[in-house]
Design a protein around this motif. Structure first.
Motif, short mmCIF file in Angstrom:
data_model
loop_
_atom_site.label_atom_id
_atom_site.label_comp_id
_atom_site.label_asym_id
_atom_site.label_seq_id
_atom_site.Cartn_x
_atom_site.Cartn_y
_atom_site.Cartn_z
N ALA A 19 -53.22 -15.63 -29.05
CA ALA A 19 -54.08 -15.76 -27.86
C ALA A 19 -53.54 -14.90 -26.73
O ALA A 19 -54.29 -14.19 -26.05
CB ALA A 19 -54.18 -17.22 -27.44
N GLU A 36 -54.16 -11.21 -27.53
CA GLU A 36 -55.54 -10.79 -27.31
C GLU A 36 -55.81 -10.57 -25.82
O GLU A 36 -56.48 -9.59 -25.44
CB GLU A 36 -56.51 -11.83 -27.85
CG GLU A 36 -57.97 -11.41 -27.67
CD GLU A 36 -58.94 -12.46 -28.19
OE1 GLU A 36 -60.03 -12.06 -28.64
OE2 GLU A 36 -58.64 -13.65 -28.12
N GLU A 59 -56.23 -17.51 -19.29
CA GLU A 59 -57.05 -16.85 -20.29
C GLU A 59 -56.53 -17.14 -21.70
O GLU A 59 -57.32 -17.39 -22.62
CB GLU A 59 -57.09 -15.34 -20.05
CG GLU A 59 -58.03 -14.90 -18.94
CD GLU A 59 -59.50 -15.08 -19.32
OE1 GLU A 59 -59.82 -15.04 -20.52
OE2 GLU A 59 -60.32 -15.27 -18.41
N ARG A 115 -56.99 -20.90 -22.56
CA ARG A 115 -58.42 -21.16 -22.76
C ARG A 115 -58.83 -20.79 -24.19
O ARG A 115 -59.65 -21.48 -24.81
CB ARG A 115 -59.22 -20.37 -21.73
CG ARG A 115 -60.72 -20.61 -21.77
CD ARG A 115 -61.36 -20.01 -20.53
NE ARG A 115 -61.29 -18.57 -20.51
CZ ARG A 115 -62.15 -17.75 -21.09
NH1 ARG A 115 -63.16 -18.26 -21.79
NH2 ARG A 115 -62.03 -16.45 -21.01
N ARG A 116 -58.26 -19.72 -24.71
CA ARG A 116 -58.56 -19.32 -26.07
C ARG A 116 -57.98 -20.31 -27.09
O ARG A 116 -58.61 -20.59 -28.11
CB ARG A 116 -58.01 -17.91 -26.33
CG ARG A 116 -58.89 -16.82 -25.71
CD ARG A 116 -58.18 -15.48 -25.61
NE ARG A 116 -59.12 -14.43 -25.24
CZ ARG A 116 -59.62 -14.25 -24.01
NH1 ARG A 116 -59.25 -15.07 -23.04
NH2 ARG A 116 -60.47 -13.26 -23.75
N GLY A 145 -60.32 -23.13 -27.22
CA GLY A 145 -61.51 -22.77 -27.99
C GLY A 145 -61.28 -22.78 -29.48
O GLY A 145 -62.13 -23.22 -30.26
#
Length: 386
Positions: free
Chosen positions: A232, A235, A251, A254-255, A258
């Protein structure tokens, strides 16, 4: 309104309430349950009950950004609604169980639960799920016609066994409720309750990473060595080179969030398609839960939990705080048990009227378990200050 799947809990098929009530004109049974939980005293107290970090002045980890039981519960409810909606389940029931799942937690998180379980060992033990049931069936006393919130059978079932079937010996609080109304504890819970349990895992894994970083217990570089989290961060660095540290952290995590949610939904969709359950009772009768992480992700989450256990839950400063709050509860509970007059009038009078030590211990437990962190600390200072 989107039609529910055949294996979802249908409002028209609810087993009802222990104390019969007329149906609401505007709300389904589980919308009504949800609203009663939100308006309960126990739900409000979650604001000042913490997960890992204790809430009181002077602590190194004190801060408005750390999660409390209340903010955690709201996050769990949001995740539960998302997953339930994607699977054609009843989102109101999933949300209801999610909102109630931590009502029985005492002050000081799992440390408080461990301390009270040891103190109550001679008197039937302590379990936060069982205590949540005691709260919603007995301790909330705002209605003229009954004690508790008079929740539906499905809500009580979900609170009792969202983590799976409950086997004997039962905690006394759970045994008392089950004796009054059989919750079929040997079976799985509804898919909606299973969703609430997985949503709990998603939420606390996600927010403990945030809170641990904010507390300085570990770094982003250390997290980048872990499965799921490392990819994550990689990315985010690829898509947003040079992003400032705070945005980069959010960010990446958050991934991670998800990945967990999407994995649960994909696994459940595949299993539901394969097994084709035709009713909620078929869900209850299955060998194991139908809502769960995939095996590869589950192993990755175990690695993340192991890291958090060592670096966060057993961090030296957190261990010191665990010892401090355990000492507080080990002081307060025996004092109230031996001297009920130290409790507020209504609790004192109720304790003095009880016939034996075990009954009195259970009442003292109700009082202490209902405390917020800050109230327990204030009481300890009042009663034990030199």
């Amino acid at each position: 309104m989107t039609a529910l799947a055949p294996y979802a809990c249908q409002p028209s098929d609810s087993r009802g309430r222990l104390h019969p009530e007329s149906l609401s004109t505007f709300r389904s049974p589980w919308q009504r349950d949800r609203d009663r939980i939100i308006h309960s005293s126990a739900f409000r107290r979650l604001k000042h009950k913490t997960q890992v970090f204790v809430e009181h002045d002077g602590e190194a980890y004190r801060g408005d950004y750390f999660r409390t039981r209340l903010t955690h519960t709201i996050e769990v409810a949001q995740v539960a609604r998302t997953i339930a909606g994607a699977l054609g389940l009843n989102t109101d029931l999933a949300e209801t169980v999610a909102l109630a799942h931590d009502l029985g937690h005492p002050p000081f998180g799992h440390t408080g639960e461990d301390a009270l379980a040891a103190l109550m060992a001679p008197h039937g033990g302590f379990d936060h799920n069982a205590q949540a049931l005691r709260i919603v069936t007995r301790l909330e006393r705002h209605y003229a016609d009954f004690d508790g919130l008079n929740l539906t059978w499905e809500a009580l079932e979900g609170i009792a066994k969202h983590n799976g079937p409950v086997l004997a010996p039962l905690p006394y609080a759970l045994a008392a409720v089950n004796a009054q109304w059989d919750l079929e504890l040997h079976t799985n819970a509804s898919a909606e309750a299973q969703v609430a349990a997985v949503a709990d895992d998603v939420a606390y894994n996600h927010h403990d990473l945030h809170d641990g970083l904010r507390a300085g217990l570990f770094t982003e570089a250390e997290l980048a060595e872990l499965p799921v989290i490392g990819p994550a961060f990689a990315e985010v660095d690829r898509l947003y080179p040079g992003l400032d540290a705070t945005r980069r952290r959010y960010e990446a995590l958050r991934r991670v969030f998800g990945v967990m949610v999407e994995d649960v939904i994909a696994v459940a969709q595949n299993r539901l398609t394969s097994l084709q359950p035709r009713s909620v009772d078929e869900i209850r009768g299955m060998e194991g839960p139908i809502i769960r992480f995939s095996k590869p992700l589950y192993q990755n989450i175990k690695a993340i939990k192991s890291f958090l256990f060592t670096r966060m839950y057993r961090a030296p400063a957190v261990v010191v705080e665990r010892e401090n709050v355990t000492r507080m509860l080990n002081d307060l509970f025996p004092l109230y048990l031996a001297s009920p007059e130290r409790m507020p009038d209504q609790w004192r009078d109720a304790a003095l009227a009880l016939p034996d030590q075990t009954a009195r211990a259970r009442l003292v437990l109700d009082y202490v378990a209902g405390m917020t962190d800050r109230y327990a600390i204030a009481e300890h200072q009042r009663l034990f200050a030199a």
